[in-house]
Design a protein around this motif. Structure first.
Motif, mmCIF file in Angstrom:
data_model
loop_
_atom_site.group_PDB
_atom_site.id
_atom_site.type_symbol
_atom_site.label_atom_id
_atom_site.label_comp_id
_atom_site.label_asym_id
_atom_site.label_seq_id
_atom_site.Cartn_x
_atom_site.Cartn_y
_atom_site.Cartn_z
ATOM 1 N N ALA A 131 7.063 37.578 28.712
ATOM 2 C CA ALA A 131 7.299 36.937 27.414
ATOM 3 C C ALA A 131 6.039 36.357 26.786
ATOM 4 C CB ALA A 131 8.343 35.832 27.571
ATOM 5 N N VAL A 132 5.138 35.844 27.593
ATOM 6 C CA VAL A 132 3.975 35.130 27.047
ATOM 7 C C VAL A 132 3.129 35.995 26.116
ATOM 8 C CG1 VAL A 132 1.736 34.127 27.703
ATOM 9 C CG2 VAL A 132 3.840 33.297 28.757
ATOM 10 N N PRO A 133 2.834 37.248 26.438
ATOM 11 C CA PRO A 133 2.039 38.045 25.484
ATOM 12 C C PRO A 133 2.706 38.186 24.116
ATOM 13 C CG PRO A 133 2.065 39.098 27.636
ATOM 14 C CD PRO A 133 3.069 37.986 27.694
ATOM 15 N N ILE A 134 4.026 38.321 24.096
ATOM 16 C CA ILE A 134 4.743 38.404 22.828
ATOM 17 C C ILE A 134 4.581 37.101 22.047
ATOM 18 C CG2 ILE A 134 7.016 38.687 21.748
ATOM 19 C CD1 ILE A 134 7.834 40.253 24.318
ATOM 20 N N MET A 135 4.783 35.993 22.727
ATOM 21 C CA MET A 135 4.685 34.687 22.072
ATOM 22 C C MET A 135 3.260 34.398 21.620
ATOM 23 S SD MET A 135 7.275 32.455 24.469
ATOM 24 C CE MET A 135 9.056 32.793 24.443
ATOM 25 N N LYS A 136 2.276 34.849 22.372
ATOM 26 C CA LYS A 136 0.878 34.677 21.946
ATOM 27 C C LYS A 136 0.617 35.420 20.647
ATOM 28 C CE LYS A 136 -1.489 33.847 26.365
ATOM 29 N NZ LYS A 136 -2.452 34.404 27.363
ATOM 30 N N ARG A 137 1.130 36.634 20.541
ATOM 31 C CA ARG A 137 0.932 37.402 19.307
ATOM 32 C C ARG A 137 1.591 36.712 18.117
ATOM 33 N NH1 ARG A 137 1.921 41.789 22.898
ATOM 34 N NH2 ARG A 137 4.071 42.066 22.182
ATOM 35 N N LEU A 175 2.045 26.687 33.689
ATOM 36 C CA LEU A 175 2.103 27.563 32.522
ATOM 37 C C LEU A 175 1.895 26.772 31.240
ATOM 38 C CD1 LEU A 175 2.565 30.261 31.159
ATOM 39 C CD2 LEU A 175 5.037 29.866 31.327
ATOM 40 N N ALA A 176 2.465 25.584 31.164
ATOM 41 C CA ALA A 176 2.311 24.762 29.963
ATOM 42 C C ALA A 176 0.839 24.496 29.655
ATOM 43 C CB ALA A 176 3.060 23.444 30.134
ATOM 44 N N LEU A 177 0.039 24.261 30.673
ATOM 45 C CA LEU A 177 -1.386 24.011 30.467
ATOM 46 C C LEU A 177 -2.105 25.268 29.978
ATOM 47 C CD1 LEU A 177 -2.188 21.851 33.633
ATOM 48 C CD2 LEU A 177 -1.742 21.061 31.296
ATOM 49 N N GLU A 178 -1.666 26.422 30.459
ATOM 50 C CA GLU A 178 -2.320 27.670 30.061
ATOM 51 C C GLU A 178 -2.100 28.001 28.590
ATOM 52 O OE1 GLU A 178 -1.493 31.040 32.505
ATOM 53 O OE2 GLU A 178 -1.616 29.900 34.384
ATOM 54 N N VAL A 179 -0.919 27.684 28.072
ATOM 55 C CA VAL A 179 -0.565 28.144 26.716
ATOM 56 C C VAL A 179 -0.545 27.016 25.687
ATOM 57 C CG1 VAL A 179 0.755 30.087 27.622
ATOM 58 C CG2 VAL A 179 1.922 27.904 27.213
#
Length: 266
Positions: A131-137, A175-179
């Motif tokens: 999911a993270v790559p989608i949310m990053k975009r 994960l919260a710190l990463e994003v």
């Protein structure tokens, strides 16, 4: 349903383990506030279709179902990528799928340990990874992990579940710190005892493990932990979820909401 409303119109949410219990209630709350939903979980095919159609009709949103097995990384990845393909986006990931087994450590079946860690913890990693790559975009996203009071404190005879939920809490923070600078948040909800089908099954297992009656389990084991002496309701958990996915919760990150009647305050 929740008494708290936030506009999620046009947003898309995946809720794992959402064909019954807490997950179904969380999907209902998100749909009630305008989000399109992708359900996931096990169960009778006709019952799942009835739930899917009911949510869509009741809330006027699109509701789909994906039968990904939470023990299979490739199926978890397909759950996420097929959601983006269908809707063009993914705004909310609610990692809810979970199982439980109650037994002393020296009698704990190894296959049960592996399954509990796989579904309750490792699937959270695989779903978030997809999911993270989608949310990053998109520059925005909300990941909410259903942890537990057992992610904060322990109980006997639940070694795998406690280990998994403590792991969920650690993963949530990391994960919260990463994003954090990319418009994405990752938080957890830590319920106390909710009278779900999972807890109903625990009552019998705990009675056998402790050698006491089921009535004593409810009174002296389950609700003894919660100072309010009341089960947590689906509506109360839905309220926490809606806060975390709303604009009001945008600066809540790497944290958790305990909905446990005061259990972890002790």
């Amino acid at each position: 349903m929740s008494g708290i409303r936030t506009d999620l119109s046009g947003q898309v949410a995946i809720v794992t383990g959402s064909t019954s219990g807490i997950g179904a209630a969380m999907a209902d709350a998100l749909a009630e506030n305008g989000a399109h939903i992708v359900l996931n979980g096990l169960g009778d095919a006709q019952e799942i279709e009835t739930l899917r159609a009911s949510l869509a009709e009741k809330h006027g949103v699109e509701v789909r179902y994906h039968g990904a097995n939470m023990l299979k990384p490739d199926e978890i990845s397909d759950l996420v990528t097929s959601t983006e393909e269908a809707f063009g986006r993914l705004d909310i990931l609610m990692n809810n799928a979970g199982i439980q087994h109650v037994a002393p450590v020296d009698e704990f079946p190894e296959d049960k340990w592996d399954a509990i860690l796989g579904i309750n913890l490792t699937s959270v990693f695989h779903a978030a990874k997809a999911a993270v790559p989608i949310m990053k975009r998109q520059g925005k996203g909300r990941i909410v992990n259903l942890a537990s009071a057992h992610g904060l404190v322990a109980s006997p005879f639940k070694s795998a579940y406690v280990a998994a939920k403590h792991g969920v809490m650690g993963f949530t923070k990391s994960l919260a710190l990463e994003v954090a600078e990319q418009g994405i948040t990752c938080n957890a909800i830590c319920p106390g005892y909710v009278k779900t089908p999972l807890v109903e099954n625990q009552i019998g297992d705990t009675a056998r493990a402790r050698g006491i009656s089921e009535e004593e389990v409810v009174r002296d084991v389950l609700l003894a932990a919660q100072p309010t002496k009341q089960f947590v309701t689906y509506e109360q958990l839905a309220g926490a979820l809606l806060y975390l996915v709303s604009d009001a919760g945008a600066n809540m990150n790497g944290s958790w909401i305990s909905v446990d009647g005061g259990w972890t305050a002790k």
